[in-house]
Design a protein around this motif. Structure first.
Motif, PDB file in Angstrom:
ATOM      1  N   LYS A  19       1.411   7.486  -2.175  1.00  0.00           N
ATOM      2  CA  LYS A  19       0.551   7.977  -1.100  1.00  0.00           C
ATOM      3  C   LYS A  19      -0.329   6.871  -0.528  1.00  0.00           C
ATOM      4  CE  LYS A  19      -2.732  11.611   0.162  1.00  0.00           C
ATOM      5  NZ  LYS A  19      -3.529  12.769  -0.273  1.00  0.00           N
ATOM      6  N   ARG A  20      -0.695   5.912  -1.363  1.00  0.00           N
ATOM      7  CA  ARG A  20      -1.554   4.824  -0.888  1.00  0.00           C
ATOM      8  C   ARG A  20      -0.852   3.962   0.158  1.00  0.00           C
ATOM      9  NH1 ARG A  20      -2.723   4.065  -6.716  1.00  0.00           N
ATOM     10  NH2 ARG A  20      -4.696   5.118  -7.193  1.00  0.00           N
ATOM     11  N   THR A  21       0.455   4.059   0.253  1.00  0.00           N
ATOM     12  CA  THR A  21       1.194   3.248   1.214  1.00  0.00           C
ATOM     13  C   THR A  21       1.445   3.979   2.529  1.00  0.00           C
ATOM     14  OG1 THR A  21       3.392   3.957   0.452  1.00  0.00           O
ATOM     15  CG2 THR A  21       2.367   2.116  -0.713  1.00  0.00           C
TER      16      THR A  21
ATOM     17  N   GLU B  86       0.419   6.502  -6.151  1.00  0.00           N
ATOM     18  CA  GLU B  86       0.643   5.132  -5.704  1.00  0.00           C
ATOM     19  C   GLU B  86       1.471   5.111  -4.425  1.00  0.00           C
ATOM     20  OE1 GLU B  86       1.554   0.781  -7.678  1.00  0.00           O
ATOM     21  OE2 GLU B  86       2.164   2.592  -8.736  1.00  0.00           O
TER      22      GLU B  86
END
Length: 488
Positions: free
Chosen positions: A143-145, A141
């Motif tokens: 990494k998605r940012t 989660e």
């Protein structure tokens, strides 16, 4: 590499990006340095960022180049062997978006990189060892940012010492977008508790009116913040702020056996759990307090007055304040006589005024307490104050200039008034029948009460100097009352 220099910090053109010169002590055997020293460095301005992990990148050959990656955590970067040319790009939203800073690092220099600033480097020697501390654990989660920008973007104007076409780059780094196609990294999330209460509704209305992103709203049915078992559901490293609008406010019911338990659970245990998780994860906690933490013997209360609560409600609120004050990043907003969207004194008086004005109702007058004095606090004003303290300025969708952490009083500005005075004004505004409001003492009013009655502070007027010194000007309570009545 320079030996025996003093520890010092240099600010850069990117806010929060700090370069440290490190004392390195060497002789014929080699050298030694304090790579990261919390007490000395925080004294010089390094945020107390709480690292949780240490990573090392070994770069086998000169010319290895990595980046530009903006990651959702703070980093403290240094070199253990060799040297690098580093380039940092501000990829946070705001006027600094796209700003670049470059410098060289060897074992005698380090740099602190705040969340959202893109990081890249080029190894200048074979066997360069690059090491960094981070204050959050990697997760899918998180990494998605991530946010990326291309190393070769001409708009960045980075003068790489070794031409990129001669360097070792990953295919992913070669494919990163140009700055014009990059979306800024979003700020950390904000969790709002108690979102169905009067203040919670006002906070939601403020967020929606200003188009703010990254806000999550929960009430007790979604997140009971007084239940220790519910905290494991969240990855708290994704959050930057919690605005706690939840509380138990049934002042008289708090004097009953079941009410006492409920008040302490919501007003003391819940805030203490929030404070603990915020301290552990470097989250800012906004908490709402009450004039009931004082006994009301002083005419005006400032933020430094010692607690002296009279009843269970005030005692539970004082306990919650003490817990929150132990969180390094906290704002306690102390209010009095809250009026908003929901059940409150003004709505009750408006309904009674309507009944008195109805000749068929049979109600010809209303008694209201005249020996409790203070100023009402409207939740629209409270919501504006919360976002002012957090640093939202001039309609910006992200915080830019937060106020110093601590406790702030907030009520409406203007002359202090009694409950009777407010009721009479409401009656006049509603139906022109303010003469039907009769003043009585607190003792007289509760003489025939059914059930326990909590003691009330006689004086609830709050000193507003401290919040005004931050540049926030509270609304005049009479103007707010006029506006509020026009909505009923």
């Amino acid at each position: 590499m320079e030996f025996e220099k003093d520890l010092r910090v240099t600010e850069t053109g990117i806010p929060g990006l700090l370069v440290f010169d490190l004392p390195v002590h060497g002789d014929g055997r080699g050298w030694f340095k304090e790579n990261w020293q919390r007490a000395k460095m925080t004294a010089l301005g390094l945020p107390d960022f709480g690292p949780v992990q240490n990573n090392i990148s070994f770069n086998a050959t000169r010319g290895v180049t990595r980046g530009i990656h903006a990651e959702p955590w703070d980093k403290f970067i240094s070199v253990a062997a060799g040297g690098i040319f580093g380039a940092w790009v501000d990829l946070r939203p705001g006027e600094g978006f796209g700003r670049v800073y470059t410098t060289r690092l060897d074992p005698s220099r380090a740099i602190f990189v705040p969340r959202g600033v893109g990081n890249s480097f080029q190894a200048l020697e074979d066997g360069t060892v690059y090491t960094y501390l981070v204050n959050a654990h990697w997760s899918l989660e998180q990494k998605r940012t991530y946010t990326f920008v291309n190393l070769a973007d001409p708009d960045l104007g980075i003068d790489w010492p070794i031409p990129l076409d001669e360097c070792e780059l990953s295919e992913a780094d070669r494919r990163h977008p140009m700055l014009g196609d990059v979306r800024p990294m979003a700020p950390r999330r904000t969790l709002v508790t108690g979102c169905k209460g009067q203040l919670g509704r006002a906070v939601r209305e403020y967020v929606e009116a200003h188009g703010l992103e990254g806000f999550e709203f929960n009430d007790i049915d979604g997140f009971d913040f007084s239940d220790p078992g519910q905290y494991e559901r969240f990855d708290w490293s994704l959050y930057g702020t919690i605005i706690n609008c939840g509380a138990y406010t049934a002042v008289d019911k708090a004097e009953t056996p079941e009410g006492r338990v409920a008040a302490w659970k919501a007003n003391a245990q819940g805030p203490s759990l929030l404070a603990r998780v915020c301290a552990e994860h470097h989250v800012t906690l906004v908490h709402v307090s009450s004039d009931y933490v004082f006994d009301g013997t002083r005419g005006v209360h400032d933020e430094s007055e010692p607690f002296s609560p009279l009843g269970v409600y005030g005692q539970s609120k004082a306990a919650g304040d003490l817990a929150v004050a132990g969180c390094p990043r906290h704002y306690i907003l102390r209010s009095s006589w809250v009026i908003g969207d929901g059940r409150n004194f003004v709505r009750t008086m408006k309904a009674l005024s309507d009944r008195v004005a109805d000749p068929d109702d049979g109600l010809d007058r209303v008694t209201v307490v005249d020996d409790q004095v203070g100023r009402p606090t409207f939740t629209t004003d409270m919501a504006r104050a919360v976002f002012h303290l957090l640093g939202y300025r001039d309609g910006a969708p992200w915080p830019v200039e937060p106020a110093p952490y601590g406790t702030y009083n907030l009520s409406g500005e203007g002359e202090a008034v009694s409950w009777y005075g407010i009721a009479r004004r409401v009656f006049d505004l509603a139906n022109g029948n303010g003469d039907k409001v009769i003043p009585v003492s607190t003792v007289e009013y509760y003489a025939n009460a059914n059930g326990p009655v909590s003691p009330r502070p006689a004086h609830s007027t709050l000193d507003l100097t401290r919040i005004e010194n931050t540049g926030y000007m509270p609304a005049d309570w009479e103007d707010s009352l006029n506006a509020y009545m026009s909505t009923l």
